[in-house]
Design a protein around this motif. Structure first.
Motif: not given
Length: 350
Positions: A239-245
């Motif tokens: 979720v953290k990766y997705m938000k940043q991407e």
């Protein structure tokens, strides 16, 4: 093991039976009996200190008569009852080296089927035809069947996670999301790939696809015993990766909106003799060597003006099957292309 006895007349109609001797020889049973002896065996088993058993209504039909029901009721009152399936699932959670080899073959077969299906796809074909193509390629390479009803979702159909109608025409300019896998010697594979129907990503499709791919690859790197993470932990990281991407390509999405609308499912599940294997085992368990999991981040942008218009109607998921290693993961489905350059080259190389 209790099995049907050999019976020449029955076998003439329904095919050969293993029989009690065959069960010991082929399946390694220490003891094997005609299933008509199960009642007496159960009566004796009820004298034991503990009874490991699942739901009584799961017993075979030979215990459905009044005698059987009375026997079970009496036994359950007298004994300390412990669940059987939980013990079995704990054993299934960690694969043996032999099981891993079977799953490698299962993954290889399904990956090659995806290669051929990507190459075959073109505008005007239907989702049903693509389903047939993928199943054909799996079976021809050794799969006994597909492990589950596949998702073959073109265009906005991909916004539904479990779309299985698979009956629409695939149009030029659309993506098609395919979630499928063959079963080999009882072991399932579970792959998702998303590719352009005409072989070339549009710029918005390309940008959104790269977001999901980056998250997929980042999460796979976490699939080690050394990471000391659980599947739930990997999901939180995804979720953290997705938000940043997404922020990198202009989405101003908050975490609440991301998890409920754009990326509403878990990043993965356990895999083995079933697609969602060992379903009673919590995903809060720490990942250990020779567990096998799926890693499947996805993005589903609805027709909603909260999100950039040029991304609306696009659904993308990328799913791999991963063996947890001590310090390095092993991807069982690495032969199914997922880099944009590889997909476009394959899809245009007719």
């Amino acid at each position: 093991m209790f099995v049907n006895p050999k019976n020449p007349h029955a076998e003439l109609w329904d095919g050969p039976r293993t029989g009690t001797e065959g069960v010991k020889e082929m399946f390694g049973a220490d003891e094997a009996y005609d299933n008509s002896r199960f009642k007496s065996f159960l009566h004796e088993a009820l004298t034991a200190k503990h009874l490991f058993v699942d739901k009584p209504n799961g017993f075979p039909s030979l215990l459905s008569n009044e005698y059987g029901k009375e026997l079970i009721t009496t036994g359950l009152k007298m004994k300390t009852i412990k669940p059987l399936s939980t013990l079995i699932q704990q054993l299934r959670l960690i694969k043996s080296d032999y099981e891993i080899e079977l799953m490698k073959e299962s993954g290889k077969i399904s990956s090659k089927a995806f290669v051929e299906s990507m190459r075959w796809t073109q505008p005007g074909y239907s989702e049903a035809q693509l389903w047939a193509k993928l199943e054909y390629e799996c079976r021809m390479r050794g799969s006994s069947m597909l492990a589950y009803v596949p998702v073959v979702a073109s265009g906005p159909n991909a916004l539904s996670m479990h779309y299985v109608r698979n009956d629409m025409r695939m149009e030029d300019g659309q993506l098609v999301l395919v979630d499928a896998g063959g079963e080999y010697n009882g072991y399932a594979s579970d792959i998702t790939r998303t590719w352009p129907v005409n072989g070339t990503f549009t710029e918005p499709q390309r940008e959104l696809y790269q977001v999901v791919l980056n998250v997929n690859k980042a999460c796979i790197k976490l699939c080690t015993e050394a990471s000391n993470l659980s599947l739930n932990d990997v999901h939180h990281e995804s979720v953290k990766y997705m938000k940043q991407e997404l922020q990198n390509i202009g989405f101003g999405t908050n975490t609440w909106e991301l998890e409920r609308t754009l990326y509403p499912h878990h990043v993965g599940h356990y895999l083995g003799l079933d697609v969602h294997d060992v379903y009673d085992m919590t995903r809060a368990k720490k990942l250990r060597k020779n567990m096998v999991v799926t890693i499947e981040p996805g993005l589903y942008v609805p027709f909603d003006d909260r999100f950039p218009k040029h991304y609306q109607g696009i659904g993308i998921r990328i799913e791999d099957n991963v063996v947890i290693g001590a310090s390095e993961p092993y991807v069982l489905t690495a032969n199914a292309p997922k880099e944009i350059i590889d997909i476009e080259h394959l899809c245009t190389d007719k």
